[in-house]
Design a protein around this motif. Structure first.
Motif, short mmCIF file in Angstrom:
data_model
loop_
_atom_site.label_atom_id
_atom_site.label_comp_id
_atom_site.label_asym_id
_atom_site.label_seq_id
_atom_site.Cartn_x
_atom_site.Cartn_y
_atom_site.Cartn_z
N PHE A 1 15.08 39.66 27.99
CA PHE A 1 13.98 39.54 28.95
C PHE A 1 12.64 39.51 28.22
O PHE A 1 11.77 38.65 28.49
CB PHE A 1 14.03 40.71 29.94
CG PHE A 1 12.89 40.73 30.90
CD1 PHE A 1 12.91 39.95 32.05
CD2 PHE A 1 11.77 41.54 30.67
CE1 PHE A 1 11.85 39.98 32.95
CE2 PHE A 1 10.72 41.55 31.56
CZ PHE A 1 10.75 40.79 32.70
N LYS B 1 12.29 36.23 26.24
CA LYS B 1 12.06 35.02 27.04
C LYS B 1 10.63 34.99 27.60
O LYS B 1 9.97 33.94 27.57
CB LYS B 1 13.07 34.96 28.17
CG LYS B 1 12.82 33.84 29.19
CD LYS B 1 13.88 33.82 30.26
CE LYS B 1 13.52 32.86 31.40
NZ LYS B 1 13.39 31.48 30.92
N TYR B 2 10.17 36.12 28.13
CA TYR B 2 8.90 36.11 28.85
C TYR B 2 7.69 36.52 28.02
O TYR B 2 6.55 36.30 28.45
CB TYR B 2 8.99 37.02 30.08
CG TYR B 2 9.90 36.45 31.15
CD1 TYR B 2 9.46 35.40 31.97
CD2 TYR B 2 11.19 36.92 31.32
CE1 TYR B 2 10.30 34.87 32.94
CE2 TYR B 2 12.04 36.39 32.29
CZ TYR B 2 11.58 35.37 33.09
OH TYR B 2 12.41 34.83 34.06
N TYR B 3 7.93 37.11 26.84
CA TYR B 3 6.78 37.56 26.06
C TYR B 3 6.75 37.00 24.63
O TYR B 3 5.76 37.16 23.93
CB TYR B 3 6.76 39.09 25.98
CG TYR B 3 6.52 39.72 27.34
CD1 TYR B 3 5.22 39.81 27.86
CD2 TYR B 3 7.58 40.19 28.09
CE1 TYR B 3 5.02 40.37 29.12
CE2 TYR B 3 7.38 40.76 29.34
CZ TYR B 3 6.09 40.85 29.84
OH TYR B 3 5.86 41.40 31.08
N ASN C 1 9.80 30.95 25.17
CA ASN C 1 10.59 30.52 26.32
C ASN C 1 11.05 29.08 26.09
O ASN C 1 10.27 28.14 26.22
CB ASN C 1 9.76 30.61 27.61
CG ASN C 1 10.59 30.28 28.83
OD1 ASN C 1 11.82 30.18 28.77
ND2 ASN C 1 9.92 30.08 29.96
N ASP D 1 16.45 30.92 27.24
CA ASP D 1 16.86 30.86 28.65
C ASP D 1 18.39 30.98 28.76
O ASP D 1 18.91 31.64 29.66
CB ASP D 1 16.39 29.52 29.23
CG ASP D 1 16.53 29.53 30.75
OD1 ASP D 1 16.43 30.63 31.34
OD2 ASP D 1 16.78 28.46 31.34
#
Length: 424
Positions: free
Chosen positions: A22, A25-27, A30, A35
């Motif tokens: 998580f 991917k988001y920080y 991406n 993904d």
């Protein structure tokens, strides 16, 4: 390490990987790779958590949620009744037990086991008889014997009746009785003790009748030259005696007829003398009763096959009777099969009569379990398989997440989504 701990460790690892993917991917970055990792780990976490909730809900309330959870405690009475009913009516039904007994020849196996262990059984029988007899009250036995003599025997004793019974028995089975007597005599005469007794008697006669020096010297010379050997002579006498007794087995033998006539005459005169009366009075004298009791409780060796045990005289008598019956039954195949069928019938009847005890026992046993004990009882039986479901949930969830990702990114988005948008 048990499977529950393994499942918890896998759940923890998947949770850590989910947080890591998580954040990645988001920080951090991406792209299609992060993904992919995030989708697979997310699906594995969902599968693992869902199976943890499902398995835990069987035993207790996960996260305090009471809606359709704690299934075992909630359905405790139904589980107890269903288990008892299954064992009683399906697993150990009357028909199943009966078929098993008949199919596996349990009675025959029991009889074979008894026969193969007959020496151990004999030893146990002797021990039981000795133990029982050792606890017997000698004074009470004496009183019973005296009561028999002074009460029952005097009441039913009658010379005419006894004479009638003995005469009828001898008239119908006289030949068999004589054969049994002569068989016993043959058995006795064959014994080495008889030959030794004959030898001792002849040796005694030799000493008494050869008083002179010349006679003794002559007899010694004959013995030295084997002309007169007392040991051989005693064997000859024994063989001759055995031959005479064997001839008595012939129903046409003159001596046999004389013996039979003597017995008949004795029975005819039985009522006119006091033999029976004297015999009865002699048997029930106090000193004779004391002597009989002492003999009954004398200990001696009891020998059977290659085994030897110590027992009372009365133990030996009873044991010999039981052992004789036992041996006859073992050798009589028809009688043995009859006993086997009887055992089989008895076993089936017992199961038929006491079958309800099976279900009652299971119900009573399971009803003693509280919720925790019942949970532990079931968990001990199927807990490992249930924990494997949790482990499989993580693996299958991750695999399904991977399939979904591939379908979405390589089939749905490039090909199907544009077509759907054109339509709508």
């Amino acid at each position: 390490m048990n499977y529950k701990n393994k499942a918890n460790i896998i759940l923890g690892i998947v949770s850590v990987f989910f947080i890591f993917s998580f954040l990645l991917k988001y920080y951090v970055i991406n792209n299609v790779y992060t993904d992919f990792v995030f989708t697979v780990i997310k699906a594995a976490l969902v599968g693992s958590v869902a199976d943890w909730f499902a398995i835990t809900a069987i035993y207790r309330k996960p996260l305090g949620i009471s809606f359709h959870t704690a299934l075992i405690p909630r359905n405790r009475e139904k589980i107890v009744e269903a288990t008892a009913a299954f064992v009683e009516k399906e697993l150990l039904s009357r028909e199943a037990i009966k078929n098993k007994i008949e199919k596996n020849n349990i009675a025959v196996k029991i009889s074979k086991t008894i026969i193969s262990n007959k020496d151990n059984i004999n030893l146990k029988v002797i021990q039981m008889l000795n133990e029982y007899i050792s606890k017997a009250d000698k004074n009470n036995i004496k009183r019973k014997i005296k009561d028999l003599g002074t009460g029952y025997l005097n009441e039913f004793y009658d010379k005419k009746r006894i004479k009638c019974v003995l005469t009828c028995i001898y008239k119908n089975d006289g030949e068999k009785i004589l054969d049994s007597i002569f068989d016993f005599l043959i058995y006795v005469v064959k014994k080495d003790e008889v030959q030794h007794y004959i030898y001792d008697a002849m040796n005694k006669l030799k000493k008494e009748n050869t008083k002179g020096f010349i006679f003794k010297l002559g007899l010694s010379l004959f013995e030295a030259s084997d002309s007169v050997n007392l040991r051989d002579a005693s064997l000859v006498v024994q063989d001759e005696l055995l031959d005479k007794v064997r001839k008595l087995k012939n129903s046409e033998d003159a001596y046999r007829k004389k013996i039979s006539a003597f017995i008949e005459q004795y029975l005819n005169n039985l009522q006119d003398d006091n033999v029976l009366e004297n015999l009865k009075n002699d048997i029930f004298k106090d000193e004779n009763i004391d002597s009989l009791i002492d003999k009954i409780f004398v200990k001696s060796k009891i020998v059977f096959n290659s085994y030897e045990a110590e027992g009372y005289l009365i133990t030996k008598i009873i044991f010999d009777i039981l052992s004789s019956v036992f041996e006859k039954v073992v050798k009589d195949e028809e009688k043995l099969n009859e006993i086997c069928r009887y055992i089989e019938t008895v076993v089936i009847d017992i199961f038929e009569e006491k079958h309800y005890v099976i279900g009652k026992f299971i119900r009573d046993t399971l009803n003693e379990f509280d919720d925790d004990k019942l949970n532990k009882f079931i968990d001990d039986k199927v807990g490992s398989d249930l924990q494997w479901i949790r482990i499989n949930g993580s693996v299958v969830g991750g695999f399904v997440g991977m399939i979904i990702f591939l379908i979405m990114n390589f089939i749905y988005n490039p090909f199907l989504a544009p077509q759907i948008r054109r339509i709508f």
